[in-house]
Motif scaffolding. Structure first.
Motif, PDB file in Angstrom:
ATOM      1  N   PRO A  81       0.799  -1.234   0.000  1.00  0.00           N
ATOM      2  CA  PRO A  81       0.000   0.000   0.000  1.00  0.00           C
ATOM      3  C   PRO A  81       0.833   1.288   0.000  1.00  0.00           C
ATOM      4  CG  PRO A  81      -0.055  -1.049   2.170  1.00  0.00           C
ATOM      5  CD  PRO A  81       0.640  -1.999   1.247  1.00  0.00           C
ATOM      6  N   HIS A  82       2.084   1.212   0.477  1.00  0.00           N
ATOM      7  CA  HIS A  82       2.917   2.426   0.514  1.00  0.00           C
ATOM      8  C   HIS A  82       3.217   2.931  -0.901  1.00  0.00           C
ATOM      9  CE1 HIS A  82       3.739   1.741   4.768  1.00  0.00           C
ATOM     10  NE2 HIS A  82       4.076   0.511   4.483  1.00  0.00           N
ATOM     11  N   LEU A  83       3.302   1.987  -1.837  1.00  0.00           N
ATOM     12  CA  LEU A  83       3.707   2.345  -3.203  1.00  0.00           C
ATOM     13  C   LEU A  83       2.526   2.392  -4.159  1.00  0.00           C
ATOM     14  CD1 LEU A  83       6.815  -0.052  -3.490  1.00  0.00           C
ATOM     15  CD2 LEU A  83       6.772   2.317  -2.696  1.00  0.00           C
ATOM     16  N   PRO A 149       1.547   3.937  10.539  1.00  0.00           N
ATOM     17  CA  PRO A 149       0.188   3.553  10.103  1.00  0.00           C
ATOM     18  C   PRO A 149      -0.168   2.082  10.324  1.00  0.00           C
ATOM     19  CG  PRO A 149       1.650   3.682   8.196  1.00  0.00           C
ATOM     20  CD  PRO A 149       2.479   4.067   9.401  1.00  0.00           C
ATOM     21  N   HIS A 150       0.777   1.223  10.750  1.00  0.00           N
ATOM     22  CA  HIS A 150       0.533  -0.230  10.793  1.00  0.00           C
ATOM     23  C   HIS A 150      -0.239  -0.643  12.050  1.00  0.00           C
ATOM     24  CE1 HIS A 150       4.196   0.370   8.319  1.00  0.00           C
ATOM     25  NE2 HIS A 150       3.633  -0.529   7.547  1.00  0.00           N
ATOM     26  N   ILE A 151      -1.400  -0.023  12.236  1.00  0.00           N
ATOM     27  CA  ILE A 151      -2.142  -0.184  13.501  1.00  0.00           C
ATOM     28  C   ILE A 151      -2.752  -1.569  13.692  1.00  0.00           C
ATOM     29  CG2 ILE A 151      -2.668   2.251  13.933  1.00  0.00           C
ATOM     30  CD1 ILE A 151      -5.176   1.962  12.270  1.00  0.00           C
ATOM     31  N   ALA A 215      11.760  -7.220   6.546  1.00  0.00           N
ATOM     32  CA  ALA A 215      12.246  -6.339   5.484  1.00  0.00           C
ATOM     33  C   ALA A 215      11.927  -4.872   5.768  1.00  0.00           C
ATOM     34  CB  ALA A 215      11.642  -6.756   4.144  1.00  0.00           C
ATOM     35  N   HIS A 216      10.720  -4.577   6.216  1.00  0.00           N
ATOM     36  CA  HIS A 216      10.408  -3.173   6.538  1.00  0.00           C
ATOM     37  C   HIS A 216       9.779  -3.081   7.916  1.00  0.00           C
ATOM     38  CE1 HIS A 216       6.094  -3.382   5.659  1.00  0.00           C
ATOM     39  NE2 HIS A 216       5.961  -2.076   5.711  1.00  0.00           N
ATOM     40  N   ASP A 217       9.830  -1.890   8.486  1.00  0.00           N
ATOM     41  CA  ASP A 217       9.495  -1.671   9.883  1.00  0.00           C
ATOM     42  C   ASP A 217       7.979  -1.633  10.119  1.00  0.00           C
ATOM     43  OD1 ASP A 217      11.013  -1.496  12.152  1.00  0.00           O
ATOM     44  OD2 ASP A 217      12.054   0.317  11.479  1.00  0.00           O
ATOM     45  N   ALA A 218       7.301  -2.736   9.814  1.00  0.00           N
ATOM     46  CA  ALA A 218       5.844  -2.733   9.952  1.00  0.00           C
ATOM     47  C   ALA A 218       5.403  -3.196  11.338  1.00  0.00           C
ATOM     48  CB  ALA A 218       5.230  -3.654   8.898  1.00  0.00           C
ATOM     49  N   PHE A 219       6.311  -3.825  12.091  1.00  0.00           N
ATOM     50  CA  PHE A 219       5.896  -4.574  13.285  1.00  0.00           C
ATOM     51  C   PHE A 219       6.058  -3.811  14.602  1.00  0.00           C
ATOM     52  CE2 PHE A 219       5.037  -8.893  11.626  1.00  0.00           C
ATOM     53  CZ  PHE A 219       5.401  -8.687  10.309  1.00  0.00           C
ATOM     54  N   GLY A 235      12.701   1.437   6.543  1.00  0.00           N
ATOM     55  CA  GLY A 235      11.931   2.196   7.526  1.00  0.00           C
ATOM     56  C   GLY A 235      10.467   1.771   7.572  1.00  0.00           C
ATOM     57  N   VAL A 236       9.659   2.643   8.164  1.00  0.00           N
ATOM     58  CA  VAL A 236       8.236   2.381   8.349  1.00  0.00           C
ATOM     59  C   VAL A 236       7.507   2.304   7.000  1.00  0.00           C
ATOM     60  CG1 VAL A 236       6.114   3.432   9.228  1.00  0.00           C
ATOM     61  CG2 VAL A 236       8.122   3.291  10.678  1.00  0.00           C
ATOM     62  N   SER A 237       7.992   3.070   6.022  1.00  0.00           N
ATOM     63  CA  SER A 237       7.417   3.000   4.679  1.00  0.00           C
ATOM     64  C   SER A 237       8.424   2.347   3.752  1.00  0.00           C
ATOM     65  CB  SER A 237       7.089   4.395   4.152  1.00  0.00           C
ATOM     66  OG  SER A 237       6.770   4.311   2.778  1.00  0.00           O
ATOM     67  N   SER A 295       2.342  -8.749   6.174  1.00  0.00           N
ATOM     68  CA  SER A 295       2.507  -7.495   6.918  1.00  0.00           C
ATOM     69  C   SER A 295       1.466  -6.474   6.478  1.00  0.00           C
ATOM     70  CB  SER A 295       3.919  -6.957   6.770  1.00  0.00           C
ATOM     71  OG  SER A 295       4.268  -6.813   5.409  1.00  0.00           O
ATOM     72  N   ASP A 296       1.516  -6.027   5.222  1.00  0.00           N
ATOM     73  CA  ASP A 296       0.631  -4.947   4.772  1.00  0.00           C
ATOM     74  C   ASP A 296      -0.461  -5.421   3.826  1.00  0.00           C
ATOM     75  OD1 ASP A 296       2.431  -3.517   6.222  1.00  0.00           O
ATOM     76  OD2 ASP A 296       3.018  -2.157   4.619  1.00  0.00           O
ATOM     77  N   ALA A 297      -0.522  -6.726   3.587  1.00  0.00           N
ATOM     78  CA  ALA A 297      -1.576  -7.282   2.728  1.00  0.00           C
ATOM     79  C   ALA A 297      -1.955  -8.643   3.300  1.00  0.00           C
ATOM     80  CB  ALA A 297      -1.073  -7.436   1.293  1.00  0.00           C
TER      81      ALA A 297
END
Ligand SMILES: [Zn+2]
Length: 324
Positions: A81-83, A149-151, A215-219, A235-237, A295-297
């Protein structure tokens, strides 16, 4: 602080636009939706057409809306979603909806303009993060004053989005407000049980092995809620670049702490984590890929991981099995 305010005011713009236009152009949100030619009027007895950005938000709307909603999600499995940029088809799906739900907090960073545009046309456009207690939001130093945003990674925090969906659906469809209230309460109970389940599972990992490298700071929220250290290469994004120095930093950390496993994410290319594994091997430390985390999906529709609850369970099982 200025950045935080700017971000907050940007998130609020959408809601303000809805309020302003619904007040100025018609008598209420429903009146607006009916005068919105793009979507066509919703007839009595027809399901509410919901368009959601990411899978977790779509699943939330499905749980609260139940039989009264038909949910379309723009970003499927494996999509970052970031991209993500809205396609022509997405704009049609947003325009054709009776209501739009998104995460907010800049998760859908490249869709912000499209969402504002949709809201300005009088479409109820709701950031589900709006009802979350602001004092519980993380402000990672590298994210330029924005909230993380990774609530959905802290199940108890994600439960705070339920009231936003209950309120928005009840306003749009007051005849079924009692159902939305009841569905929301039932889902909140399910999430409360899930939160305790995750806490108990993570606690079975020995304290010195409780490190998740991704890989990315989602957690970040996951780490705070369930007492586990989390380290991301990016990073976070995922918009942030990473270089050889970042890989080296993670390799040193994994080697010095004898971390046994690192994790790939379904929505981020594997090569960054593979570079970390290769770097560790070059230093004589064998670290394995502990598995794939959502993570984001979410996972594929129709599989357990295609729901929020199933996705959380998959992640926790994967982490526990690799680190315990
Ligand atoms: Zn992310």
């Amino acid at each position: 602080m200025t950045n935080v305010l700017r971000m907050r005011s940007r998130a609020l713009t959408v809601s303000i636009a809805v309020l302003f236009f619904s007040g100025a152009l018609c008598t209420g949100i429903i009146g607006c939706a009916q005068s919105d030619n793009e979507g066509g009027a919703r007839k009595a007895g027809e399901k509410i057409r919901v368009t959601a950005t990411v899978g977790m938000v779509g699943d939330l709307a499905r749980n609260v809306g139940g039989e009264h909603v038909e949910v379309t999600t723009l970003m499927g499995p494996g999509v970052d979603p970031h991209l993500y940029k809205a396609s022509e088809g997405d704009i049609a799906r947003l325009s054709g909806a009776d209501i739009v739900f998104y995460n907010g907090l800049l998760l859908e960073g490249k869709m912000a303009d499209v969402l504002v545009k949709v809201a300005r046309r009088g479409k109820p456009t709701v950031a589900v993060s709006e009802t979350i207690d602001e004092s519980r939001l993380r402000e990672p130093p590298e994210f330029q004053g924005h909230y993380d945003p990774h609530i959905w990674f802290d199940v108890s925090l994600w439960a705070g989005t339920i009231p936003a969906v209950v309120a928005a659906l009840s306003e749009l469809d007051p005849a079924h407000a009692k159902d939305y209230e009841a569905n929301g309460a039932a889902y909140a109970r399910e999430l409360a049980a899930l939160h305790e389940e995750v806490r108990a599972a993570i606690a079975t990992i020995p304290a010195d092995a409780r490190v998740v490298v991704t890989a990315h700071d989602a957690f970040g929220y996951f780490g705070v809620a369930y007492d586990i250290e989390v380290i991301g290469l990016q990073g976070v994004s995922t918009l942030a670049e990473y270089g050889i120095r970042d890989v080296q930093r993670i390799v040193d950390l994994i080697t010095s702490r004898s971390v046994r496993a690192v994790f790939v994410e379904s929505s981020v290319p594997r090569r960054s984590i593979e570079a970390v594994v290769a770097g560790c091997r070059a230093k004589g430390h064998e670290v394995k890929i502990g598995g794939e985390l959502f993570s984001d999906a979410m996972g594929e529709e129709g599989t357990p991981e295609g729901t929020y609850i199933g996705m959380v369970r998959h992640n926790v099982n994967t982490i526990v099995e690799s680190l315990r």
